[in-house]
Design a protein around this motif. Structure first.
Motif, PDB file in Angstrom:
ATOM      1  N   PRO A 131     -74.709   1.981 -46.926  1.00 26.23           N
ATOM      2  CA  PRO A 131     -74.546   3.223 -47.694  1.00 26.23           C
ATOM      3  C   PRO A 131     -73.192   3.890 -47.450  1.00 26.23           C
ATOM      4  CG  PRO A 131     -76.769   3.080 -46.878  1.00 26.23           C
ATOM      5  CD  PRO A 131     -76.037   1.897 -46.313  1.00 26.23           C
ATOM      6  N   ALA A 134     -70.591   2.368 -49.660  1.00 30.54           N
ATOM      7  CA  ALA A 134     -70.983   2.151 -51.051  1.00 30.54           C
ATOM      8  C   ALA A 134     -69.835   2.386 -52.024  1.00 30.54           C
ATOM      9  CB  ALA A 134     -72.158   3.053 -51.398  1.00 30.54           C
ATOM     10  N   ARG A 135     -69.079   3.453 -51.776  1.00 27.19           N
ATOM     11  CA  ARG A 135     -68.009   3.756 -52.740  1.00 27.19           C
ATOM     12  C   ARG A 135     -66.980   2.634 -52.779  1.00 27.19           C
ATOM     13  NH1 ARG A 135     -67.668   8.783 -51.938  1.00 27.19           N
ATOM     14  NH2 ARG A 135     -68.493   9.468 -53.906  1.00 27.19           N
ATOM     15  N   ALA A 153     -78.709  -1.661 -51.032  1.00 27.17           N
ATOM     16  CA  ALA A 153     -78.294  -0.789 -49.937  1.00 27.17           C
ATOM     17  C   ALA A 153     -78.983  -1.258 -48.660  1.00 27.17           C
ATOM     18  CB  ALA A 153     -78.690   0.648 -50.248  1.00 27.17           C
ATOM     19  N   THR A 185     -76.158   5.784 -53.700  1.00 24.20           N
ATOM     20  CA  THR A 185     -75.242   4.648 -53.541  1.00 24.20           C
ATOM     21  C   THR A 185     -75.208   3.755 -54.773  1.00 24.20           C
ATOM     22  OG1 THR A 185     -76.924   3.200 -52.591  1.00 24.20           O
ATOM     23  CG2 THR A 185     -75.709   4.601 -51.052  1.00 24.20           C
TER      24      THR A 185
END
Lengths: 566, 269
Positions: A131, A134-135, A153, A185
């Motif tokens: 998580p 995630a970006r 995730a 996410t």
């Protein structure tokens, strides 16, 4: 959008998911209509037919789906950094259609999309998105052209969940947390890696069995597993818990794997890279195949689906969130460099370059164990083709694996070439099964689509996304699957004879279960006190994915009580 | 002996990857094929014949007219001779394992990086990373000789493992960075942080330095091997004159002890 149809005339359609309406490879060739990026029903007489492509009895399948392939995120990026020599050796320049790129088993993001599309794959799923990463993962996947992508995730070693479980959190609180993570996410599922073990490693533990208490939080992997599996089931997330079992790669870990299946007690679950979890301790080397026992256990448990994580011989890199096992394997690194890191008390990341050698008994037996699993698990709807790219080998070896499964004499030739002790210790040579084309279509398309809840992918019924692959029916199945005659993504021709002809962007596939937003009241102070990012900045907005102008978001519908995965 | 010459038709408009122009590779081709050979040029490609005027005959010698934008000259050279009149760009002689590469003028970054054998001669100055490691690699130069008449930039001999580098002029900072073994002779004065992370090997130089705290001062020594080395250097062709004439007396530092190092810095008198 034009209102004209594209007609694919006279293909032998191999569409097991659409078999209910009578399509099968053995039926006479039939026509397939594409319109506006979707498969269309047979149009009325006066409809305008644009392009007509004669397939002359070639084989037609839906686009293939890779359910487990590490193609984006922090871990993959570190793997690329760790092996600069790989990128120097395998480079390609831009050619007007493609961007430049490099790498073979840690390909750069653009190359990943091109290679998948050229092989007839139209979707791939990154199985280990922490998580907190995630970006980055979505930004990187935004650079993977053509194919659809989604992420699972990783939960189960994050301090928030472990602490809440230790404090006696209710199932509904965990459900809300899991759903919040899925939303925040932009994930399509949840994976658990060595439940509890990655966290336990930080407290100096070297292995953690299913009923062994975590040295700090005092909870067991069994509790983490069942809580998360129940959460996904309660939330109606189509893809069940994606499980990387405890004690990966340890001889004798088959008992943990079977206990895990038993612990799930009928809850749907997906066991990933099962090959690495099917080892016994018999024989002189205290290392043996337990594929038969595991396969039997899977055969008896209709709630379980698996992917194999087949190894292929040669150089690759193992990239896993399981730092406990990566630390243990670090001495085997080839070339001799490795990397292991904790990531924000959220999960881990271990990278160990590895060369699988066919003359080494252990590697050769691993190879055989993977194939035994494929061949002994009876239901192709529940076993999927993966190499756990790049852990067992690059995804570009799938055509070779398909040939191994479809061609018994080829398989036995390969078996005769590897470490001779393996033939004596494995029942692979005695297995007669050969996969049929329908079974290959199931394990590479229909099955993964069903277990992911992708209702408009993995089949060729009207309304499905027009991801269509046309193959020449070659006797050499490796050549056939390596270079499909035609590959359509969203109704657009993207590759011909294994060569890219056009590029574009696929969707990001996500799931959005309902939950009680009050969970943020608990999460907010946690982010304030322990994380480097505030809760408001942690959530990934839809716009962050859509603003790239590179494909859309495709939301998988959640299951209602009457739906079932199996 | 047949010589194949490449004369530039005009000044280069972008960086060119000259690595395909190796004698043994060109010897297998006829002139028309050589003229059609694609070279990477900026983001695209250009044919050899569009950049160069060709003369002579393919054989074991290649002569090039140099340009500061001509990169990877002689990269991967295994045998034969390349002579360059004028300067070259980056990565000249990268990974070469044999043969002779002579550059009249200056060289850019990472000249002779990851070199394994052969002789690289640079008449002018060299940039940073001379005889060093390729990015991300654990070892730099593992064999062969690099002779530079001018000065060199930072990090000369980074992660060097074997072989000889002789630089006529001064060296930049971090000379012999993480050096594992081998010999680095600097005719002038090295810059700051010379020998950082050094585990083994020898750096010889003239003039004063202020070694890092990881180095132990061993005082003034009479070292017989220095005169043997001097004999060796004077037998070699092309060694810069400032690198010769070692008297046998040198002040010696041992280090870098922060890295368990047994490398030595020798200030030669």
């Amino acid at each position: 959008m034009s209102d004209a149809y594209t007609l694919l005339r006279g293909g032998r359609v191999c569409d097991p998911a659409g078999a209910a309406d009578g399509t099968s490879l053995h039926e006479p060739p039939r026509d397939l209509y594409l319109k506006n990026g979707r498969i269309a029903a047979t149009p009325p007489e006066d409809a305008r037919i644009g392009e007509v492509i004669d397939l002359d009895g070639r084989i037609v399948m839906a686009g293939a789906i890779d359910i487990h392939s590490h193609i984006g995120g922090g871990k993959v990026n570190l793997a690329r950094l760790l092996l600069p020599e790989e990128h120097r050796e395998h480079g390609s320049g831009p050619d007007g259609l493609r961007r430049s790129g490099s790498g073979l088993f840690t390909p750069s993001s653009f190359v990943t999309g091109y290679r998948y599309a050229e092989m007839g794959y139209t979707a791939a799923f990154e199985p280990a998105m922490l998580p907190s990463n995630a970006r980055h993962t979505h930004l990187e996947l935004a650079d993977v052209p053509i194919i659809d992508k989604g992420c699972y995730a990783v939960l189960g070693n994050d301090d928030f969940l472990l602490e809440r479980l230790a404090a006696g959190a209710t199932q509904s609180e965990v459900n809300d947390y899991v759903a919040w993570i899925l939303h925040a996410t932009q994930a399509v599922g949840v994976k658990v890696v060595n439940p509890g073990g990655i966290s336990a490693f930080k407290f100096n533990q070297r292995r953690l069995d299913l009923d062994e208490a975590h040295p700090h939080y005092g909870i067991t992997p069994r509790r983490i597993l069942t809580t998360l599996a129940t959460a996904l089931s309660d939330l109606g997330v189509p893809h069940p818990l994606h499980i990387h079992c405890n004690n990966l790669g340890i001889p004798g870990n088959e008992s943990v794997t079977r206990d895990t299946i038993a612990a799930l007690d009928g809850l749907p679950a997906h066991l990933t890279h099962l090959q690495f979890h099917s080892y016994g301790t018999e024989g002189d080397r205290r290392f043996s195949s337990a594929a038969a026992e595991i396969a039997e256990s899977v055969n008896r448990s209709p709630n379980i689906s698996v992917d194999v994580g087949q190894i292929v011989f040669g150089q690759t890199i193992t990239a896993s969130a399981d730092i406990m096992s990566q630390f243990r394997n670090s001495g085997l690194a080839s070339p001799r460099k490795w990397l292991c890191t904790d990531i924000e008390c959220d999960g881990g990341c271990g990278l160990v370059p590895f060369r699988y050698r066919d003359k080494a008994f252990v590697n050769a037996l691993q190879w055989a164990i993977g194939l035994e699993l494929f061949l002994l698990i009876e239901d192709p709807w529940r076993v999927y083709l993966t190499t756990d790219h790049p852990n067992g080998g690059p995804f570009t070896s799938y055509p070779h694996l398909i040939r191994l499964l479809m061609d018994r004499s080829f398989r036995n030739e390969q078996l005769a070439r590897i470490n001779p002790d393996v033939a004596a210790h494995s029942r692979l040579g005695a297995i007669d099964r050969e996969y049929t084309l329908e079974e290959i279509a199931i394990m590479t398309r229909a099955g993964p689509a069903r277990v992911l809840g992708l209702r408009d992918r993995g089949h060729l019924r009207p309304g499905a996304v027009a991801d269509v692959v046309v193959y020449d029916d070659l006797p050499d199945r490796e050549a056939m699957f390596a270079a499909p005659a035609l590959v359509f993504k969203n109704g657009r021709l993207v590759a011909r004879n294994g060569q890219l002809t056009a590029t574009g962007w696929g969707d990001t596939i996500v799931v959005r279960p309902e939950f009680d937003a009050a969970i943020e009241r608990r999460l907010k102070p946690w982010f304030e006190d322990h994380q480097t990012v505030r809760l408001g900045n942690f959530r990934i907005a839809d716009g962050e994915i859509l603003d790239h102008g590179r494909g859309g978001l495709s939301i998988v519908p959640t299951l209602t009580a009457s739906d079932s995965c199996f | 002996m047949s010589v194949l010459s490449f004369r530039l038709k005009g000044p280069l408009t972008g960086r060119v990857d000259a690595s395909p122009l190796l004698p043994h590779r060109l010897a297998e081709l006829d002139m028309a094929e050589i003229a059609a050979l694609p070279l990477r040029h900026g983001r695209g490609h250009v044919a050899v014949g569009d950049l160069f005027e060709l003369s002579g005959r393919p054989g074991d010698v290649v002569e090039l007219e140099g340009d500061g934008r001509l990169d990877f000259v002689g990269a991967g050279l295994t045998a034969g001779t390349i002579r360059v009149a004028g300067p070259v760009g980056h990565r000249v002689g990268t990974g070469m394992s044999g043969g002779t590469l002579v550059v009249d003028g200056a060289a850019g970054l990472a000249a002779g990086a990851a070199m394994r054998g052969g002789l690289l001669f640079i008449g002018g100055n060299a940039g940073d990373g001379l005889g060093g490691a390729l990015p991300g690699e654990r070892t730099g130069m593992t064999g062969g000789r690099i002779l530079v008449h001018g000065r060199c930039g930072d990090r000369v001999g980074e992660r060097m493992r074997r072989g000889l580098i002789a630089v006529g002029g001064d060296a930049g900072a971090y000379a012999a960075l993480h050096m594992n073994a081998g010999s680095l002779v600097i005719g002038g004065t090295p810059g700051p942080a010379t020998g950082h992370g050094m585990r083994n090997g020898t750096v010889l130089f003239r003039g004063e330095v202020d070694p890092l705290p990881g180095f132990a001062d061993c005082g003034l020594n009479q070292l017989p091997f220095l005169s043997l080395l001097d004999n060796h250097l004077s037998e070699l062709e092309g060694v810069p004159p400032t690198c010769r004439g070692l008297t046998g007396r040198a002040r010696r530092w041992l280090g870098d002890r922060g890295f368990g190092g047994r490398g030595e810095l020798l200030a030669c008198l």
